[in-house]
Each structure stands twice: as structure tokens, then as C-alpha cells.
Design a protein around this motif. Structure first.
Motif, PDB file in Angstrom:
ATOM      1  N   THR A 130       0.839  -1.195   0.000  1.00  0.00           N
ATOM      2  CA  THR A 130       0.000   0.000   0.000  1.00  0.00           C
ATOM      3  C   THR A 130       0.879   1.251   0.000  1.00  0.00           C
ATOM      4  O   THR A 130       2.104   1.152  -0.003  1.00  0.00           O
ATOM      5  CB  THR A 130      -0.925   0.043   1.238  1.00  0.00           C
ATOM      6  N   ASP A 131       0.225   2.417   0.043  1.00  0.00           N
ATOM      7  CA  ASP A 131       0.957   3.674   0.134  1.00  0.00           C
ATOM      8  C   ASP A 131       1.189   4.091   1.588  1.00  0.00           C
ATOM      9  O   ASP A 131       1.632   5.200   1.858  1.00  0.00           O
ATOM     10  CB  ASP A 131       0.202   4.788  -0.607  1.00  0.00           C
ATOM     11  N   THR A 146       3.239   4.211   4.890  1.00  0.00           N
ATOM     12  CA  THR A 146       4.655   4.069   5.214  1.00  0.00           C
ATOM     13  C   THR A 146       4.964   4.293   6.692  1.00  0.00           C
ATOM     14  O   THR A 146       6.097   4.061   7.116  1.00  0.00           O
ATOM     15  CB  THR A 146       5.500   5.046   4.381  1.00  0.00           C
ATOM     16  N   TYR A 187      -7.688  -1.485  -0.193  1.00  0.00           N
ATOM     17  CA  TYR A 187      -6.568  -1.695  -1.116  1.00  0.00           C
ATOM     18  C   TYR A 187      -6.704  -2.947  -1.976  1.00  0.00           C
ATOM     19  O   TYR A 187      -5.804  -3.265  -2.751  1.00  0.00           O
ATOM     20  CB  TYR A 187      -5.254  -1.758  -0.336  1.00  0.00           C
ATOM     21  N   ALA A 240      -4.367   9.326  -5.818  1.00  0.00           N
ATOM     22  CA  ALA A 240      -3.179   8.637  -5.312  1.00  0.00           C
ATOM     23  C   ALA A 240      -1.899   9.370  -5.692  1.00  0.00           C
ATOM     24  O   ALA A 240      -0.900   9.304  -4.972  1.00  0.00           O
ATOM     25  CB  ALA A 240      -3.147   7.204  -5.833  1.00  0.00           C
ATOM     26  N   ARG A 241      -1.930  10.081  -6.824  1.00  0.00           N
ATOM     27  CA  ARG A 241      -0.732  10.844  -7.213  1.00  0.00           C
ATOM     28  C   ARG A 241      -0.535  12.056  -6.312  1.00  0.00           C
ATOM     29  O   ARG A 241       0.561  12.620  -6.246  1.00  0.00           O
ATOM     30  CB  ARG A 241      -0.842  11.289  -8.673  1.00  0.00           C
ATOM     31  N   THR A 267      -2.811  10.350  -0.067  1.00  0.00           N
ATOM     32  CA  THR A 267      -3.508   9.147   0.389  1.00  0.00           C
ATOM     33  C   THR A 267      -5.011   9.343   0.225  1.00  0.00           C
ATOM     34  O   THR A 267      -5.634  10.066   1.007  1.00  0.00           O
ATOM     35  CB  THR A 267      -3.179   8.872   1.874  1.00  0.00           C
TER      36      THR A 267
END
Length: 256
Positions: free
Chosen positions: A16-17, A19, A56, A157-158, A161
Motif C-alpha cells: 500500500t501507500d 509508510t 486496497y 493517489a498521485r 492518500t
């Protein structure tokens, strides 16, 4: 043997994004302390597994136990038992704006997935009641959803979140000409570290503001783009009342 929570969190970061544990808390909609408690107990609540799986498109068994693959089998395997002549199409991801013929040269081909298991093409961003003041401060701070607006998931997403984003209205002219009274801004609440000089939605005591956040020798300065407004200094004990709601990543306004 690795702890269950640590291996679970490693799988989350891999697929996923997310972190940081703070970002995980935001996606799950829980306090940061809940993540710490789960880590101390070395146990992951089932509802966390289900939420991450839905958001996700991950396989629950892989997410919890590491069994199988992060996502279901390729589409070709799904149709392996289909009668001869059945038509189907494999879906492969490629960079936005890149011609199909060039995609393979830019990145490795990805295994196809059943259409039902693809990440959602559209994400509904909630609009909340909290109104961001671009003036002296707004006391309307109850972040209750009052609607929503669909956005392309890949576009969101770019910018950050998607699951942590909200829409809010701006009141006041202190951020003009860039942000005007009545604009709606897209706020990414998954912001971890302040990027000094950029625009944030912030809370100071009971006020909600949209300002550029600058570092000063003794604290912070909340700076307006409109030169008619003086910076708001945040220092000493005031820093304890300061909180970051999120970074403003986009805005829209009505014309006419």
C-alpha cells in the motif's frame, strides 16, 4: 521469530501507500495509541484486516498470515476452466497518458487481475462541515460529513492518500489571490512532516485556518498570501495548541 504485528505492518507497507504507523492509524480511522496497543499485544484486530482488504483490494489471508499472494490469482487462471470460445480480456496497468505500445518499455508488465478485484476506479471524498477560515479563524470545527464528491482514485493517489482526504470550504480573503473566499479545498490528512512554505489546514486552539506554514527561530509562523494580513506567530506554550489537519493539495471554485 518476527512478531506478528511487525510482519503484518511490513506487508502493509509492501502493498500500500502506507509508510508509517501514523498513516496506518488514519486509514483505519483509529487513534495513534490504538496502533501502539496492538503492537504491544502483538495482535491485529480482524476489523483492521477487513478494512485494509477493502480499501486496497488485498487478500485477507495474505495480509494477516502471509499466505498466498497479496492479490488474487491472475485473470488467465480465473478463466482456465472456462468453455472453449469464451471471450475475456486481461487488464494490465500502464502509466496514465502513455500509449499502450510504450508501456512495456517503461515498466515491467503486471499480472492481470479479475475485474472485481481491481482497485476502485472512483473514490468518494467526503465533504466535511468544518470550514477553513482564510481570515482570522473559524470556530466551525465539527468535521461531520455533509456530502461527497467522486474523484478518479489514480488521480488522488498521485497527490497523496485517497482514504485520508476530505473536502472543506474556505471562508475569508487572507489567502487571495491563490485561494479565494468560497473555494473548496482538498485536504490530505495523511501528512506526516511539515513542508515549510506550503499551504496547510491547521488548528490553533479552537480555530481552523488555512495558511502557509513557515518555520521561525522560536516556533512557527502562519502566513497569509494577502499582504493585508499579518503572520500569526505560534511559539512557546501556543505550540501545544497547534495541530496540523492536513496539507491542501488541490482547490476548486465556481465561476460566474
Amino acid at each position: 521469530m518476527p512478531d506478528a504485528f511487525d510482519t503484518f505492518f511490513a506487508r502493509v507497507m509492501q502493498s500500500t501507500d502506507i509508510t508509517t504507523q501514523q498513516a496506518l492509524a488514519r486509514v483505519l480511522g483509529v487513534n495513534r495509541s490504538a496502533i501502539t496497543q496492538a503492537k504491544n499485544r502483538d495482535a491485529i484486530p480482524q476489523k483492521w484486516i477487513l478494512r485494509l482488504s477493502r480499501v486496497y483490494g488485498l487478500a485477507p489471508d495474505w495480509l494477516e498470515y502471509g499466505r498466498g499472494t497479496p492479490r488474487p490469482a491472475p485473470l488467465a487462471q480465473t478463466f482456465a476452466a472456462a468453455p472453449h470460445g469464451t471471450e475475456h480480456a486481461a487488464v494490465q496497468a500502464r502509466p496514465v497518458g502513455v500509449a499502450p505500445g510504450r508501456a512495456a518499455a517503461l515498466r515491467p508488465a503486471m499480472p492481470a487481475m479479475p475485474l472485481a478485484d481491481l482497485p476502485p476506479a472512483v473514490h468518494m471524498v467526503p465533504k466535511v462541515r468544518a470550514r477553513l477560515s482564510a481570515g482570522g479563524g473559524s470556530f466551525e470545527v465539527q468535521a461531520m460529513p455533509v456530502g461527497g464528491q467522486p474523484f478518479a482514485h489514480a488521480w488522488l493517489a498521485r497527490k497523496g492518500t485517497p482514504s485520508a482526504m476530505v473536502l472543506m470550504d474556505v471562508v475569508g480573503d487572507s489567502m487571495e489571490p491563490e485561494i479565494r473566499d468560497g473555494d473548496t479545498v482538498l485536504v490530505d490528512r495523511a501528512t506526516e512532516d511539515l513542508r515549510y512554505g506550503q499551504v496547510y489546514a491547521v488548528g490553533l486552539e479552537d480555530a481552523v485556518l488555512v495558511k502557509r506554514v513557515m518555520r521561525t527561530p522560536d516556533g512557527l509562523a502562519l502566513v497569509s498570501d494577502n499582504p493585508a494580513y499579518s503572520p500569526i506567530r505560534v511559539r512557546g506554550d501556543e505550540l501545544e495548541q497547534f495541530r496540523v489537519i492536513g496539507r491542501v493539495v488541490w482547490l476548486c471554485r465556481e465561476l460566474g
